[in-house]
Design a protein around this motif. Sequence first.
Motif, PDB file in Angstrom:
ATOM      1  N   GLN A   1       0.824  -1.203   0.000  1.00 42.02           N
ATOM      2  CA  GLN A   1       0.000   0.000   0.000  1.00 42.02           C
ATOM      3  C   GLN A   1       0.864   1.261   0.000  1.00 42.02           C
ATOM      4  O   GLN A   1       0.561   2.244  -0.689  1.00 42.02           O
ATOM      5  N   GLU A   2       1.946   1.236   0.776  1.00 48.36           N
ATOM      6  CA  GLU A   2       2.813   2.410   0.847  1.00 48.36           C
ATOM      7  C   GLU A   2       3.523   2.653  -0.487  1.00 48.36           C
ATOM      8  O   GLU A   2       3.654   3.796  -0.936  1.00 48.36           O
ATOM      9  N   LEU A   3       3.977   1.597  -1.137  1.00 52.67           N
ATOM     10  CA  LEU A   3       4.630   1.759  -2.437  1.00 52.67           C
ATOM     11  C   LEU A   3       3.649   2.313  -3.467  1.00 52.67           C
ATOM     12  O   LEU A   3       4.026   3.159  -4.298  1.00 52.67           O
ATOM     13  N   THR A   4       2.419   1.834  -3.431  1.00 58.28           N
ATOM     14  CA  THR A   4       1.416   2.372  -4.350  1.00 58.28           C
ATOM     15  C   THR A   4       1.226   3.869  -4.128  1.00 58.28           C
ATOM     16  O   THR A   4       1.131   4.649  -5.084  1.00 58.28           O
ATOM     17  N   ARG A   5       1.196   4.287  -2.864  1.00 57.27           N
ATOM     18  CA  ARG A   5       1.065   5.711  -2.570  1.00 57.27           C
ATOM     19  C   ARG A   5       2.276   6.495  -3.078  1.00 57.27           C
ATOM     20  O   ARG A   5       2.134   7.600  -3.626  1.00 57.27           O
ATOM     21  N   GLN A   6       3.464   5.930  -2.901  1.00 60.12           N
ATOM     22  CA  GLN A   6       4.669   6.614  -3.357  1.00 60.12           C
ATOM     23  C   GLN A   6       4.632   6.812  -4.877  1.00 60.12           C
ATOM     24  O   GLN A   6       4.978   7.889  -5.378  1.00 60.12           O
ATOM     25  N   TYR A   7       4.225   5.805  -5.606  1.00 56.93           N
ATOM     26  CA  TYR A   7       4.167   5.929  -7.067  1.00 56.93           C
ATOM     27  C   TYR A   7       3.050   6.880  -7.496  1.00 56.93           C
ATOM     28  O   TYR A   7       3.203   7.616  -8.472  1.00 56.93           O
ATOM     29  N   ASN A   8       1.937   6.861  -6.766  1.00 61.12           N
ATOM     30  CA  ASN A   8       0.869   7.814  -7.090  1.00 61.12           C
ATOM     31  C   ASN A   8       1.347   9.242  -6.918  1.00 61.12           C
ATOM     32  O   ASN A   8       0.965  10.142  -7.687  1.00 61.12           O
ATOM     33  N   ASN A   9       2.185   9.491  -5.917  1.00 59.74           N
ATOM     34  CA  ASN A   9       2.728  10.834  -5.719  1.00 59.74           C
ATOM     35  C   ASN A   9       3.629  11.258  -6.875  1.00 59.74           C
ATOM     36  O   ASN A   9       3.877  12.454  -7.069  1.00 59.74           O
ATOM     37  N   ARG A  10       4.116  10.285  -7.628  1.00 59.09           N
ATOM     38  CA  ARG A  10       4.936  10.579  -8.798  1.00 59.09           C
ATOM     39  C   ARG A  10       4.111  10.625 -10.083  1.00 59.09           C
ATOM     40  O   ARG A  10       4.669  10.671 -11.175  1.00 59.09           O
ATOM     41  N   GLY A  11       2.813  10.582  -9.938  1.00 61.03           N
ATOM     42  CA  GLY A  11       1.948  10.672 -11.095  1.00 61.03           C
ATOM     43  C   GLY A  11       1.723   9.360 -11.804  1.00 61.03           C
ATOM     44  O   GLY A  11       1.121   9.339 -12.882  1.00 61.03           O
ATOM     45  N   LYS A  12       2.165   8.251 -11.217  1.00 58.51           N
ATOM     46  CA  LYS A  12       1.989   6.943 -11.854  1.00 58.51           C
ATOM     47  C   LYS A  12       0.818   6.239 -11.185  1.00 58.51           C
ATOM     48  O   LYS A  12       0.984   5.494 -10.214  1.00 58.51           O
ATOM     49  N   TYR A  13      -0.371   6.505 -11.736  1.00 56.91           N
ATOM     50  CA  TYR A  13      -1.592   5.976 -11.143  1.00 56.91           C
ATOM     51  C   TYR A  13      -1.945   4.597 -11.681  1.00 56.91           C
ATOM     52  O   TYR A  13      -2.859   3.950 -11.165  1.00 56.91           O
ATOM     53  N   ASN A  14      -1.260   4.141 -12.692  1.00 58.15           N
ATOM     54  CA  ASN A  14      -1.505   2.798 -13.227  1.00 58.15           C
ATOM     55  C   ASN A  14      -0.509   1.786 -12.697  1.00 58.15           C
ATOM     56  O   ASN A  14      -0.367   0.695 -13.256  1.00 58.15           O
ATOM     57  N   VAL A  15       0.190   2.129 -11.638  1.00 58.53           N
ATOM     58  CA  VAL A  15       1.178   1.215 -11.090  1.00 58.53           C
ATOM     59  C   VAL A  15       0.501  -0.059 -10.588  1.00 58.53           C
ATOM     60  O   VAL A  15      -0.608  -0.027 -10.046  1.00 58.53           O
ATOM     61  N   ASP A  16       1.160  -1.164 -10.804  1.00 58.40           N
ATOM     62  CA  ASP A  16       0.648  -2.465 -10.381  1.00 58.40           C
ATOM     63  C   ASP A  16       1.740  -3.156  -9.576  1.00 58.40           C
ATOM     64  O   ASP A  16       2.834  -3.403 -10.091  1.00 58.40           O
ATOM     65  N   ILE A  17       1.448  -3.445  -8.300  1.00 58.07           N
ATOM     66  CA  ILE A  17       2.432  -4.062  -7.407  1.00 58.07           C
ATOM     67  C   ILE A  17       1.862  -5.394  -6.935  1.00 58.07           C
ATOM     68  O   ILE A  17       0.792  -5.440  -6.303  1.00 58.07           O
ATOM     69  N   LYS A  18       2.566  -6.465  -7.273  1.00 61.27           N
ATOM     70  CA  LYS A  18       2.100  -7.806  -6.917  1.00 61.27           C
ATOM     71  C   LYS A  18       3.172  -8.527  -6.105  1.00 61.27           C
ATOM     72  O   LYS A  18       4.215  -8.915  -6.651  1.00 61.27           O
TER      73      LYS A  18
END
Length: 842
Positions: free
Chosen positions: A166-183
Amino acid sequence: MTRLPSRRLLALAMASALSAPAWSQTTEPGTIPGFNAPAPQSPERASTPLSTDSFVASDIRIDGLQRISVGTVLTYLPIERGDTVTHTNTSEALRALYKTGFFQDVRLDRQGDILVVTVAERPAINKLTVTGNKDIKSEQLLQGLKDIGLSEGETFDRLSLDRVTQELTRQYNNRGKYNVDIKPTVSQLDRNRVDVTIAIKEGKAAKIRHVNLIGAEKFDNEDIMAGWESREHNWLSWYRRDDQYSKEKLSGDMEKLNSWYLDRGYVDFNMDSTQVAISGDKQDMFITAGISEGEQYKISDVKVSGDTVLPLENVEKLVIVKPDQIFSRRLLEISSDSITATLSNIGYAFAQVNPIPTIDREKRTVGINFQVVPGPRVNVRRIIFKGNTRTSDEVLRREMRQFESAWYSQAAIDRSKIRLQRLGYFETVDVETPAVPGSSDQVDVVYNVKETTSGSFVFGLGYSQLSGLTTSVQLSQNNFLGGGNRVSVEAQRSDYLQRYSFSFLNPFFTDEGMSLGYNLWWREFDYSDFNTASYSTTNAAAQAVLGLPISETDSVSLLFGIDSNQIQPYPSTPQSIIDYLNAVGSYTFHAWRTELGWARDTRNDYFMPTAGTYQRVSAELALPGSTVEYYKLNYEFSKYWPLSPWFVLNTRAEIGYGDSYGDDVSRNICYTAPTLVDDDNDPKTPGVIVQPDPSMPCLVDSPDYDKTVTASGLPFFENFYAGGTRSVRGFRDNTLGPRSDDFDFNYRGQPLGGSLKTTGSLEMYFPRLFDSNAARISTFVDFGNVFDGIDNFETSELRASAGVALLWRAPVGPISISYALPLRKEDGDEIERLQFTFGGAF
């Protein structure tokens, strides 16, 4: 480009996400269910659930351990042998053991008077792998995970893994990468181990399609956003990536918007709102900011108060804010920083200057009071170096301008950092000034360096019909054995070249910084393979070099040496060279040589500077008593202009001139007809008889012709050359300038060089094109030529080219590659668009 968070910040963010305890269970005494039931007890070790009755534990037995020792469990267990086991302390025991994070199940039982603790350990992480990440570097990410306990060898907690996701997803969203997929994937292994893999698909950052400033009436939006990192797509977005949305970048841009108005006197400026909208496919961003500009204010009065340490009038001179000026926060900051820097240079490391404004909204004026708080005077306890695994501390310490047990000086600390960067031994140099624990007036200065290759090793082996077997070995080290000395050894041999050389330089021969060096070489060289006139030389030299610094940026050097140069002409050697040799009356030239030089170097880095200037003036003289007496003057200039974080302009120029200063030598030459071939079927030069007195007629019967030849000007073997990777790129090395008139051997004649050299360049570097300090791209315009004397200089004869270049400090050595197109050329110029230089490094 988006600035990546530091390793500590990333670890802190993840730690905050995992701040809740993994397990915090309480229960009545008895069996506590877990995720996996413990293995059944053997009959002889069978135990019964605890009852509510208290008992004295005669012993404590731990069952179910695999990796954790009994002693470790007993350390955390609040019940000891001989303690009375009660309802209260069993609950505390369960909480304490779960709190360790080692176990996924804990059960307390009783076997007679023995307290039985049965545990099921959490699996250990055998291997932790992160794939697909580019925006956050693997080293940075793994270290952040390690700081919160998720690393190889640690116990595995799935809840921690979920929260890290969840934290990594937030970090990438802060960089404008809203399509990030972390599995995350967990693979079970034997012996209660797991492999953890975090697969990341970052996707593309959302693009900024529109930025709207509502309320901006006094300035154009384009002017306001000129320095923003978040902008709509433009022709430089491929390089600056300013059309990629990032929450951090947008926050910084909103601060720049605030500063824009405050720097122009709009004290009442206010940010009313900021809205960010995203398209349905999460690819496009729309930014809207509502602002209130307010009115423009002026400065009414300026004063300085507090403990200024220095005389008040001296401090007031540092204030550039004056009454009746338009209010500018930037000018306030510059004035404050100037006072702070001045105090920090005399020991007040923690000095503060607080500009206190007094606002009169009716008159629209602001009064400024610079309140000075010097704090304690600080001295430096120790200077510490970290990261210099090869370079000795002594080499670094002698570059220091800040000394131990001396008053703190920010200027001296910064200057020391620059001197370390200019050594060329380090890729990066960072400095910290931590306070000494328990002391308010002492700090340590810590220089963290990252070493890089400081030498080169070049080995070549080849064969061709032209040159036969070619072998070469060149070893050079600017930091020999970590002692800062420069050593170079070279051996090269082929059919057209033999060279053996050795050079040594001790840059600190004395403690005052005087350098001492030696150069020795012997060489046989065939110039016909060097893009110059056709002849060969055999020369040897021995030289001594002294250098003396006269200031922080200036130094002088003195060279003295003796050399011998034997010329061997060929049948194809240009007639002008033959005439010069015959006029001198010798094919061997001896010289007592001296050179005096002055250099100023303010560049901020050795390999890839981004600011500063380099200048060097040198005068070389072949002393009286040499075979020919001449001098050479040379001036080099290079200045780096940091136009922005994305662009650095370098302007370069070089001028060289040489001439003889002794009397011209003239002789009468009688030429006889040549024998076409000798016994080895090799061409022979014409027969030559030299008359000692040029006024005497030719005494040979039936000479083919006779003439008077004169040796004047700079000797041909000392001529300047231009063209190639180090002067005018796009033209073949050494081919520009005067050529011989012997069209029988070459259509345009052979390159002769000249006594006057003029070259220059404009080069634009792009330092942020790569996320590395070891490589950079540039575009350039080169121009120049060489001429046979000042009288023959013509600007119309200058050649010019333009192109792109790559400079890369590769693991195998520095590599420079350029591709250039000539802009100004003449028919017959030798064009070579793709050029490169290479030197392997170790």
